[in-house]
Design a protein around this motif. Sequence first.
Motif, PDB file in Angstrom:
ATOM      1  N   ILE A  11      -4.901  -4.855   4.494  1.00  0.00           N
ATOM      2  CA  ILE A  11      -4.064  -5.277   3.517  1.00  0.00           C
ATOM      3  C   ILE A  11      -2.823  -6.351   4.009  1.00  0.00           C
ATOM      4  CG2 ILE A  11      -2.848  -5.367   1.453  1.00  0.00           C
ATOM      5  CD1 ILE A  11      -4.764  -2.484   1.698  1.00  0.00           C
ATOM      6  N   GLU A  12      -2.128  -6.335   4.813  1.00  0.00           N
ATOM      7  CA  GLU A  12      -0.709  -6.646   5.065  1.00  0.00           C
ATOM      8  C   GLU A  12      -1.000  -8.248   5.994  1.00  0.00           C
ATOM      9  OE1 GLU A  12       2.953  -6.722   7.829  1.00  0.00           O
ATOM     10  OE2 GLU A  12       2.320  -5.104   7.899  1.00  0.00           O
ATOM     11  N   SER A  13      -2.703  -8.150   6.627  1.00  0.00           N
ATOM     12  CA  SER A  13      -2.714  -9.004   7.576  1.00  0.00           C
ATOM     13  C   SER A  13      -3.871 -10.166   6.742  1.00  0.00           C
ATOM     14  CB  SER A  13      -4.022  -8.569   8.484  1.00  0.00           C
ATOM     15  OG  SER A  13      -5.255  -8.256   8.263  1.00  0.00           O
ATOM     16  N   ALA A  14      -4.037  -9.786   5.435  1.00  0.00           N
ATOM     17  CA  ALA A  14      -4.705 -10.939   4.129  1.00  0.00           C
ATOM     18  C   ALA A  14      -3.873 -11.457   3.851  1.00  0.00           C
ATOM     19  CB  ALA A  14      -5.983 -10.014   3.934  1.00  0.00           C
ATOM     20  N   ALA A  15      -2.750 -10.595   3.832  1.00  0.00           N
ATOM     21  CA  ALA A  15      -1.776 -11.136   2.659  1.00  0.00           C
ATOM     22  C   ALA A  15      -0.677 -12.107   3.196  1.00  0.00           C
ATOM     23  CB  ALA A  15      -0.565 -10.130   1.755  1.00  0.00           C
ATOM     24  N   ARG A  16      -0.005 -12.155   4.599  1.00  0.00           N
ATOM     25  CA  ARG A  16       0.110 -13.610   5.228  1.00  0.00           C
ATOM     26  C   ARG A  16      -0.405 -14.499   6.014  1.00  0.00           C
ATOM     27  NH1 ARG A  16       4.048 -11.127   8.812  1.00  0.00           N
ATOM     28  NH2 ARG A  16       3.759 -12.534  10.430  1.00  0.00           N
ATOM     29  N   VAL A  17      -1.835 -14.643   5.442  1.00  0.00           N
ATOM     30  CA  VAL A  17      -2.833 -15.269   5.586  1.00  0.00           C
ATOM     31  C   VAL A  17      -2.895 -15.971   4.560  1.00  0.00           C
ATOM     32  CG1 VAL A  17      -5.624 -15.921   6.579  1.00  0.00           C
ATOM     33  CG2 VAL A  17      -4.189 -14.446   7.939  1.00  0.00           C
ATOM     34  N   PHE A  46       3.193   2.076  -1.445  1.00  0.00           N
ATOM     35  CA  PHE A  46       2.883   1.501   0.063  1.00  0.00           C
ATOM     36  C   PHE A  46       4.209   0.991   0.218  1.00  0.00           C
ATOM     37  CE2 PHE A  46      -0.842   2.646  -2.684  1.00  0.00           C
ATOM     38  CZ  PHE A  46      -1.232   2.996  -1.685  1.00  0.00           C
ATOM     39  N   PRO A  47       4.879   1.600   0.169  1.00  0.00           N
ATOM     40  CA  PRO A  47       6.432   0.426   0.932  1.00  0.00           C
ATOM     41  C   PRO A  47       6.590  -0.422   1.959  1.00  0.00           C
ATOM     42  CG  PRO A  47       6.391   3.070   1.413  1.00  0.00           C
ATOM     43  CD  PRO A  47       5.129   2.790   0.812  1.00  0.00           C
ATOM     44  N   THR A  48       5.559  -0.019   3.026  1.00  0.00           N
ATOM     45  CA  THR A  48       5.239  -0.873   3.994  1.00  0.00           C
ATOM     46  C   THR A  48       4.615  -2.709   3.351  1.00  0.00           C
ATOM     47  OG1 THR A  48       3.106  -0.057   4.167  1.00  0.00           O
ATOM     48  CG2 THR A  48       5.204   0.371   5.736  1.00  0.00           C
ATOM     49  N   LEU A  49       3.605  -2.461   2.305  1.00  0.00           N
ATOM     50  CA  LEU A  49       3.648  -3.946   1.628  1.00  0.00           C
ATOM     51  C   LEU A  49       4.618  -4.266   0.908  1.00  0.00           C
ATOM     52  CD1 LEU A  49      -0.177  -2.610   1.404  1.00  0.00           C
ATOM     53  CD2 LEU A  49       0.496  -3.847   4.006  1.00  0.00           C
ATOM     54  N   SER A  50       5.387  -3.614   0.378  1.00  0.00           N
ATOM     55  CA  SER A  50       6.355  -4.143  -1.461  1.00  0.00           C
ATOM     56  C   SER A  50       6.627  -5.007  -0.872  1.00  0.00           C
ATOM     57  CB  SER A  50       6.949  -3.428  -0.903  1.00  0.00           C
ATOM     58  OG  SER A  50       8.658  -2.881  -0.031  1.00  0.00           O
ATOM     59  N   SER A  51       7.296  -5.887   0.253  1.00  0.00           N
ATOM     60  CA  SER A  51       7.434  -6.848   0.520  1.00  0.00           C
ATOM     61  C   SER A  51       7.017  -8.211   0.581  1.00  0.00           C
ATOM     62  CB  SER A  51       7.984  -7.662   1.860  1.00  0.00           C
ATOM     63  OG  SER A  51       6.968  -7.083   2.850  1.00  0.00           O
ATOM     64  N   ASN A  54       2.432 -10.842  -3.118  1.00  0.00           N
ATOM     65  CA  ASN A  54       0.830 -11.738  -3.502  1.00  0.00           C
ATOM     66  C   ASN A  54      -0.476 -10.485  -3.940  1.00  0.00           C
ATOM     67  OD1 ASN A  54       1.248 -11.480  -0.698  1.00  0.00           O
ATOM     68  ND2 ASN A  54      -0.535 -13.063   0.217  1.00  0.00           N
ATOM     69  N   ILE A  55       0.048  -8.902  -3.178  1.00  0.00           N
ATOM     70  CA  ILE A  55      -1.092  -7.692  -3.082  1.00  0.00           C
ATOM     71  C   ILE A  55      -0.160  -7.372  -4.220  1.00  0.00           C
ATOM     72  CG2 ILE A  55      -1.410  -5.500  -1.806  1.00  0.00           C
ATOM     73  CD1 ILE A  55      -0.012  -7.201   0.767  1.00  0.00           C
ATOM     74  N   TYR A  56      -1.966  -6.982  -4.488  1.00  0.00           N
ATOM     75  CA  TYR A  56      -2.050  -5.892  -6.504  1.00  0.00           C
ATOM     76  C   TYR A  56      -3.070  -4.781  -6.062  1.00  0.00           C
ATOM     77  CZ  TYR A  56      -0.520 -10.210  -8.248  1.00  0.00           C
ATOM     78  OH  TYR A  56       0.830 -10.777  -8.682  1.00  0.00           O
ATOM     79  N   PHE A  57      -3.069  -3.787  -6.814  1.00  0.00           N
ATOM     80  CA  PHE A  57      -3.380  -2.527  -6.367  1.00  0.00           C
ATOM     81  C   PHE A  57      -3.716  -2.198  -7.652  1.00  0.00           C
ATOM     82  CE2 PHE A  57      -0.052  -1.812  -3.607  1.00  0.00           C
ATOM     83  CZ  PHE A  57      -0.346  -1.846  -2.130  1.00  0.00           C
ATOM     84  N   LEU A  58      -5.311  -2.154  -7.064  1.00  0.00           N
ATOM     85  CA  LEU A  58      -5.635  -2.180  -8.888  1.00  0.00           C
ATOM     86  C   LEU A  58      -7.121  -0.655  -9.010  1.00  0.00           C
ATOM     87  CD1 LEU A  58      -6.835  -5.131 -10.058  1.00  0.00           C
ATOM     88  CD2 LEU A  58      -5.002  -3.877 -10.857  1.00  0.00           C
ATOM     89  N   PRO A  59      -7.313   0.275 -10.078  1.00  0.00           N
ATOM     90  CA  PRO A  59      -7.809   1.453  -9.926  1.00  0.00           C
ATOM     91  C   PRO A  59      -9.761   1.062  -9.909  1.00  0.00           C
ATOM     92  CG  PRO A  59      -6.789   1.140 -11.736  1.00  0.00           C
ATOM     93  CD  PRO A  59      -6.618  -0.152 -11.357  1.00  0.00           C
ATOM     94  N   SER A 259       5.357  -5.555   9.810  1.00  0.00           N
ATOM     95  CA  SER A 259       5.238  -4.493   8.708  1.00  0.00           C
ATOM     96  C   SER A 259       4.611  -2.654   8.973  1.00  0.00           C
ATOM     97  CB  SER A 259       5.304  -4.792   7.212  1.00  0.00           C
ATOM     98  OG  SER A 259       5.901  -5.897   6.150  1.00  0.00           O
ATOM     99  N   THR A 260       3.428  -2.946   8.453  1.00  0.00           N
ATOM    100  CA  THR A 260       2.766  -1.608   9.064  1.00  0.00           C
ATOM    101  C   THR A 260       3.480  -1.278  10.262  1.00  0.00           C
ATOM    102  OG1 THR A 260       1.046  -2.383   7.416  1.00  0.00           O
ATOM    103  CG2 THR A 260       0.529  -0.894   9.532  1.00  0.00           C
TER     104      THR A 260
END
Length: 272
Positions: A11-17, A46-51, A54-59, A259-260
């Motif tokens: 998820i993090e790598s996608a948010a960066r790219v 998910f604190p490592t992703l909080s910075s 553009n990341i969204y979590f959905l059920p 971050s991860t």
Amino acid sequence: MDEPSLVLCSIESAARVYPDRPVVFFMNGLDDIVNEDDEKKARERFPTLSSYKNIYFLPLRLKTVFADTPFLSWYEKIDQTREIYWTHNKADACRLALIWKYGGIYMDTDVISIRPIPEDNFLAAEDAKYTNNVAFGLSPYHTLSWEFMENFVQNYSGSVWGHQGPRLFTRVVNKYCGVPKFTSMDHLKCANVSYFHPQRFYPILSSSWGKYFQVWKDLPTFNNSYGLHLWNYKNKERKFMMVGSNTLVEHLYQQYCPSTYSSILKTVTSHH
């Protein structure tokens, strides 16, 4: 709710790219997200992703996802207790319904993104014979998405691993293009979308998946790849990225999901 580090790295790598695009992670176990407060709560898990804004979590709500697609009647009839690959088959269906409705790029959570994909509408070859559904992109309401869904339901065979996934994609590609033959890295055209060379996501083949967890004398550059698929389903021994191991996967984490990586590093150092 405790996601493995590879999922977080993916998820993090996608948010960066893709800093200018929303990266959405659908998951079971999340409460409904109706307002900003709910969204904030989900992020805090998910604190490592909080910075990354553009990341969204959905059920993941299957009935909602499957509404207005060929999947709803299939899903309502199926006896999940008799399905041996239910998690896989359900995941194979979800990605198609989501991409049909919303469009965009779908990637499994064992794909580390390393550079932007230049095409909106694409499928990717896994090797000379097979197409895979680990990574693909289609605009909303693309006829191909609908065809994948219909083919899935008509030919459903829950007890055959991959029948609704890579084999489904391969069936549809073969119908339009036979077995596409690459003579270079260039994309081919198939069913009106770009068809990617295996190097784009599968530079290390499934039979060699363990190489990600080995030490390399010379690190590969992966210059021809957009993302790297780590073949998590092959990883029966549950190998994972270990800090200080100097394995290929450690280098990938350091470079593409810092971050991860640094949060794992902190946990390791505080334990000693």
